[in-house]
Design an enzyme around this catalytic site. Structure first.
Site, mmCIF file in Angstrom:
data_model
loop_
_atom_site.group_PDB
_atom_site.id
_atom_site.type_symbol
_atom_site.label_atom_id
_atom_site.label_comp_id
_atom_site.label_asym_id
_atom_site.label_seq_id
_atom_site.Cartn_x
_atom_site.Cartn_y
_atom_site.Cartn_z
ATOM 1 N N LYS A 124 0.869 -1.181 0.000
ATOM 2 C CA LYS A 124 0.000 0.000 0.000
ATOM 3 C C LYS A 124 0.900 1.223 0.000
ATOM 4 C CE LYS A 124 -4.401 1.169 0.147
ATOM 5 N NZ LYS A 124 -5.565 0.498 -0.439
ATOM 6 N N ASP A 152 -7.019 4.514 -4.564
ATOM 7 C CA ASP A 152 -7.704 4.349 -3.269
ATOM 8 C C ASP A 152 -8.317 5.719 -2.996
ATOM 9 O OD1 ASP A 152 -7.963 2.376 -0.839
ATOM 10 O OD2 ASP A 152 -7.422 4.248 0.102
HETATM 11 P P1 NDP Z 1 -13.128 7.761 -2.525
HETATM 12 O O1 NDP Z 1 -12.060 8.758 -2.307
HETATM 13 O O2 NDP Z 1 -13.677 7.574 -3.888
HETATM 14 O O3 NDP Z 1 -14.364 8.056 -1.547
HETATM 15 C C1 NDP Z 1 -14.213 8.100 -0.159
HETATM 16 C C2 NDP Z 1 -15.533 8.516 0.443
HETATM 17 O O4 NDP Z 1 -15.425 8.435 1.857
HETATM 18 C C3 NDP Z 1 -15.921 9.952 0.126
HETATM 19 O O5 NDP Z 1 -17.323 10.034 0.087
HETATM 20 C C4 NDP Z 1 -15.364 10.727 1.308
HETATM 21 O O6 NDP Z 1 -16.019 11.952 1.556
HETATM 22 C C5 NDP Z 1 -15.656 9.746 2.415
HETATM 23 N N1 NDP Z 1 -14.734 9.955 3.528
HETATM 24 C C6 NDP Z 1 -13.384 9.954 3.500
HETATM 25 N N2 NDP Z 1 -12.881 10.196 4.716
HETATM 26 C C7 NDP Z 1 -13.948 10.359 5.515
HETATM 27 C C8 NDP Z 1 -14.096 10.622 6.889
HETATM 28 N N3 NDP Z 1 -13.032 10.767 7.688
HETATM 29 N N4 NDP Z 1 -15.363 10.707 7.375
HETATM 30 C C9 NDP Z 1 -16.437 10.513 6.572
HETATM 31 N N5 NDP Z 1 -16.348 10.273 5.263
HETATM 32 C C10 NDP Z 1 -15.133 10.189 4.747
HETATM 33 O O7 NDP Z 1 -12.548 6.373 -1.950
HETATM 34 P P2 NDP Z 1 -13.024 4.900 -2.271
HETATM 35 O O8 NDP Z 1 -14.497 4.875 -2.440
HETATM 36 O O9 NDP Z 1 -12.156 4.376 -3.336
HETATM 37 O O10 NDP Z 1 -12.606 4.139 -0.926
HETATM 38 C C11 NDP Z 1 -13.491 4.008 0.179
HETATM 39 C C12 NDP Z 1 -12.982 2.901 1.091
HETATM 40 O O11 NDP Z 1 -12.927 1.660 0.368
HETATM 41 C C13 NDP Z 1 -11.573 3.099 1.663
HETATM 42 O O12 NDP Z 1 -11.511 2.493 2.936
HETATM 43 C C14 NDP Z 1 -10.706 2.297 0.698
HETATM 44 O O13 NDP Z 1 -9.476 1.907 1.280
HETATM 45 C C15 NDP Z 1 -11.615 1.106 0.449
HETATM 46 N N6 NDP Z 1 -11.341 0.345 -0.774
HETATM 47 C C16 NDP Z 1 -11.366 0.956 -1.993
HETATM 48 C C17 NDP Z 1 -11.140 0.206 -3.141
HETATM 49 C C18 NDP Z 1 -11.263 0.791 -4.507
HETATM 50 O O14 NDP Z 1 -11.193 0.030 -5.480
HETATM 51 N N7 NDP Z 1 -11.483 2.095 -4.662
HETATM 52 C C19 NDP Z 1 -10.769 -1.219 -3.055
HETATM 53 C C20 NDP Z 1 -10.865 -1.779 -1.729
HETATM 54 C C21 NDP Z 1 -11.101 -1.004 -0.635
HETATM 55 P P3 NDP Z 1 -15.501 13.333 0.868
HETATM 56 O O15 NDP Z 1 -16.012 13.276 -0.529
HETATM 57 O O16 NDP Z 1 -16.086 14.408 1.698
HETATM 58 O O17 NDP Z 1 -14.006 13.280 0.971
#
Ligand code: NDP
Length: 453
Positions: free
Chosen positions: A128, A168
């Site tokens: 990572k 991510d």
């Molecule tokens: P994105 O950046 O696309 O989206 C993240 C989302 O989470 C946004 O809506 C963001 O809000 C919100 N968010 C981030 N930090 C916080 C916080 N502290 N409190 C509340 N909301 C928060 O990321 P992903 O959708 O890609 O990833 C989401 C999760 O899934 C992570 O844990 C990632 O590690 C995991 N994951 C992702 C994969 C992928 O293929 N993308 C694969 C496997 C796991 P805002 O828009 O306001 O920032």
């Protein structure tokens, strides 16, 4: 030495040599405790000191990233790549750009990635990386300059047979494009060294959708064992990024209704169901806060973070049948878990990495609710990244349907592996134990086969 004593000792050692890395410690504790049934049954893992070896990354690279902002000023961020384990294949795992990124977060994510990748049944090791750079509020030009500067160091450590990063939080198609362009310029090679690429230049169909779709496929498999299904279920989803959006899209395909989403500023509750076109316009196109969604749909309820319950999150206080935490780590607390159970939730299916706090997890595991751990339920993203690598290696591009069918089969197999392992160790349906043991066993056996490297 008895297995429990060994686990205790290794955890103490981890605490001592990684001070302040709370998330890494939290993930280590969860995994090591759940391995006890295996460690008691098979002494080889302690004999070969596999626990100590697997807990220490093969390599942690920390580097300075200097870049020039639009005002012509030099800015500095910290870059990380933790290459955790390559026993079963080249390192693979995403890059996260978010102000909260530090070595402990990258290590927890890399550690989880080892077992997740092993569970996919594909030959990929765990890694990572990321940076404390915040893409929010930056111009395209600034994001490009940052990505170029980040890759100017990272390119020395990656390669299609060595380490293949992906996206991510904060790293989507735009960032992967800038990173790939810089890699190509520095090395002169057009190689599948990153996944999540654009469709015109080596990307895979359905990669964008894979984690969210895969999470829903996993939940359906789990419910089917108990003769239930997602059809007609009301589902709460947190987050509104890549994983959350495609979870909601797939839920509709299964006849379920996603009724919530959230971001770092607040939560939306839309009783009749989240309207996908509006949500995509707000988050994917205009990059606005969810308050803009509430303006488009006045019947939806918007709760800003300042109105969340103390020690909890508004999204988990909405009554639902199935909950899909899909935003970030430690976003579902003990209080949230208690409220979910009281409101009749039957399954918590983790789309994010470690979204459940340690005390919430131990409560849930004793409760009547089913629980899908993220390392199994969200593995569809990395599995499809590996499909992207296969397509790159054979210079092919499969259709959306072909990739989606493979993804569905992979998720079914991941579920079966985790579930069958839970049955093997007399804890049917405890997928935390099932997934951790199945992933660990494959990696640990490979480490033993390969000697003391
Ligand atoms: P994105 O950046 O696309 O989206 C993240 C989302 O989470 C946004 O809506 C963001 O809000 C919100 N968010 C981030 N930090 C916080 C916080 N502290 N409190 C509340 N909301 C928060 O990321 P992903 O959708 O890609 O990833 C989401 C999760 O899934 C992570 O844990 C990632 O590690 C995991 N994951 C992702 C994969 C992928 O293929 N993308 C694969 C496997 C796991 P805002 O828009 O306001 O920032």
């Amino acid at each position: 030495m008895p297995a429990n004593q060994k686990v205790k000792e290794v955890l103490e050692y981890i605490k001592e040599c990684s001070p302040g890395q709370d998330e890494f410690y939290q993930a280590s504790e969860e995994v090591l405790h759940s391995l006890l049934p295996l460690l008691k049954e098979d002494n080889r893992y302690l004999e070969h000191n596999v626990l100590e070896r697997i807990m220490v990354p093969e390599r942690s690279i920390i580097f300075r990233v200097n870049w020039v902002d639009d005002a012509g000023k030099v800015q500095t961020n910290v870059g990380y790549r933790v290459q955790f384990n390559s026993a079963i294949g080249p390192y693979k795992g995403g890059l996260r750009f978010h102000p909260s990124v530090n070595l402990g977060i990258v290590k927890f994510l890399g550690f989880e990635q080892i077992f997740k990748n092993a569970l996919t049944g594909l030959q990929i090791g765990g890694a990572k990386g990321g940076s404390n750079f915040d893409p929010k509020g930056k111009s395209d030009n600034e994001v490009m300059h940052f990505c170029q500067a980040f890759m100017s160091e990272l390119y020395k450590h990656i390669g299609e047979q060595r380490d293949v990063p992906a996206g991510d939080i904060g790293v989507g198609a735009r960032e992967i494009g800038y990173l790939f362009g810089q890699y190509k310029k520095l090395t002169g090679n057009f190689q599948g060294v990153l996944t999540g690429k654009g469709l015109n230049w080596g990307g895979s169909n359905a990669r964008k959708e894979a984690t969210g779709y895969g999470s829903v496929y996993f939940a359906e498999n789990f419910l089917n064992v108990y003769e239930k299904s997602l059809k007609d279920k009301r589902c709460t989803v947190s987050g509104s990024g890549n994983v959350a959006i495609y979870t909601m899209e797939k839920l509709y395909n299964f006849g379920a209704t996603p009724i919530s989403c959230s971001d770092s500023k607040g939560t939306i509750y839309h009783e009749s169901g989240i309207e996908m076109a509006s949500l995509k316009a707000v988050k994917e196109i205009n990059h606005e806060s969810l308050e803009a969604y509430a303006t488009l749909h006045p019947e939806a309820v918007y709760t800003p973070v300042s109105h969340y319950p103390e020690d909890g999150h508004a999204v988990w206080h909405i009554a639902c049948d199935v909950a899909f935490p899909s935003a970030t780590q430690n976003e579902l607390t003990l209080l949230d878990a208690q409220v979910l159970e009281k409101n009749g939730c039957i399954l918590i299916n983790e789309g994010a990495n470690m979204p459940t706090t340690a005390d919430a997890l131990s409560y849930i595991r004793k409760s009547s609710m089913l629980f899908s751990p993220g390392k199994a339920a969200n593995a569809g993203g990395v599995a499809t990244s590996q499909l992207e690598m296969s397509q790159n290696a054979s210079m092919a591009q499969w259709s959306f349907e072909e990739v989606d069918i493979k993804l569905r089969t992979i998720m079914q197999n991941i579920f079966k592996t985790a579930y069958d392992t839970s049955v093997e160790f007399d804890c049917e349906g405890d997928l935390v134990t099932g997934a951790n043991i199945a992933g660990f066993r494959k990696v640990a056996d490979s480490m033993i086969d390969q000697g003391s490297v």
